[in-house]
Write a protein that holds these residues in place. Structure first.
Motif, PDB file in Angstrom:
ATOM      1  N   VAL A   6      65.452 -44.674  54.722  1.00  0.00           N
ATOM      2  CA  VAL A   6      65.909 -45.030  53.447  1.00  0.00           C
ATOM      3  C   VAL A   6      64.525 -45.314  52.431  1.00  0.00           C
ATOM      4  N   VAL A   7      64.858 -44.870  51.260  1.00  0.00           N
ATOM      5  CA  VAL A   7      63.429 -44.713  50.221  1.00  0.00           C
ATOM      6  C   VAL A   7      64.109 -45.545  48.976  1.00  0.00           C
ATOM      7  N   PHE A  47      63.984 -36.519  59.962  1.00  0.00           N
ATOM      8  CA  PHE A  47      65.213 -37.335  59.885  1.00  0.00           C
ATOM      9  C   PHE A  47      66.267 -36.762  59.640  1.00  0.00           C
ATOM     10  N   HIS A  48      67.504 -37.142  60.071  1.00  0.00           N
ATOM     11  CA  HIS A  48      68.851 -36.576  59.985  1.00  0.00           C
ATOM     12  C   HIS A  48      69.164 -36.564  58.403  1.00  0.00           C
ATOM     13  N   VAL A  49      68.999 -37.896  57.915  1.00  0.00           N
ATOM     14  CA  VAL A  49      69.478 -38.285  56.555  1.00  0.00           C
ATOM     15  C   VAL A  49      68.485 -39.145  55.940  1.00  0.00           C
ATOM     16  N   VAL A  50      68.486 -38.880  54.590  1.00  0.00           N
ATOM     17  CA  VAL A  50      67.463 -39.587  53.792  1.00  0.00           C
ATOM     18  C   VAL A  50      68.637 -40.230  52.879  1.00  0.00           C
ATOM     19  N   GLN A  67      62.888 -31.650  47.049  1.00  0.00           N
ATOM     20  CA  GLN A  67      61.695 -31.496  47.884  1.00  0.00           C
ATOM     21  C   GLN A  67      62.366 -31.281  49.495  1.00  0.00           C
ATOM     22  N   VAL A  68      63.429 -32.275  49.547  1.00  0.00           N
ATOM     23  CA  VAL A  68      63.960 -32.172  51.037  1.00  0.00           C
ATOM     24  C   VAL A  68      64.843 -30.776  51.167  1.00  0.00           C
ATOM     25  N   GLN A  76      69.888 -34.329  55.488  1.00  0.00           N
ATOM     26  CA  GLN A  76      70.923 -34.536  54.317  1.00  0.00           C
ATOM     27  C   GLN A  76      70.436 -35.697  53.610  1.00  0.00           C
ATOM     28  N   CYS A  77      70.799 -35.524  52.399  1.00  0.00           N
ATOM     29  CA  CYS A  77      70.538 -36.736  51.431  1.00  0.00           C
ATOM     30  C   CYS A  77      71.755 -37.373  50.771  1.00  0.00           C
TER      31      CYS A  77
END
Length: 89
Positions: A6-7, A47-50, A67-68, A76-77
């Motif tokens: 989480v960002v 990480f699988h998800v951001v 960038q991801v 995934q995002c």
């Protein structure tokens, strides 16, 4: 166990999102409060998800999503807007 990063610059938003995600037993959740820390974490571990807030990004830099996609194609995002709409963000 899926790993989620989480960002968000808003620590209260991070806390709220983590509280919701923690209701799921099989998730490993990490959080950072800015783009640079996110990129550091992504360089160190998979990480699988951001999950990130649209407004977290410095609009002069490539977005976290860009960038991801370029560097971490297996991640995934999910991007959300806390401002009500993308045009307000």
């Amino acid at each position: 166990m899926p790993k989620i990063l989480v960002v968000d610059e808003d620590s209260k938003a991070v806390e709220s999102l983590i509280n919701v995600l923690e209701s799921q037993d099989d998730l490993q959740i990490s959080a950072v409060l800015n783009l640079n820390l996110a990129l550091d974490r992504l360089a160190d571990e998979f990480f699988h998800v951001v999950i990130t807030d649209f407004s977290t990004h410095n609009h002069l830099e490539p977005t976290l999503l860009e960038q991801v996609i370029a560097q971490y194609s297996q991640t995934q995002c999910i991007i959300y807007a806390t401002q009500g709409s993308i045009s307000d963000a």
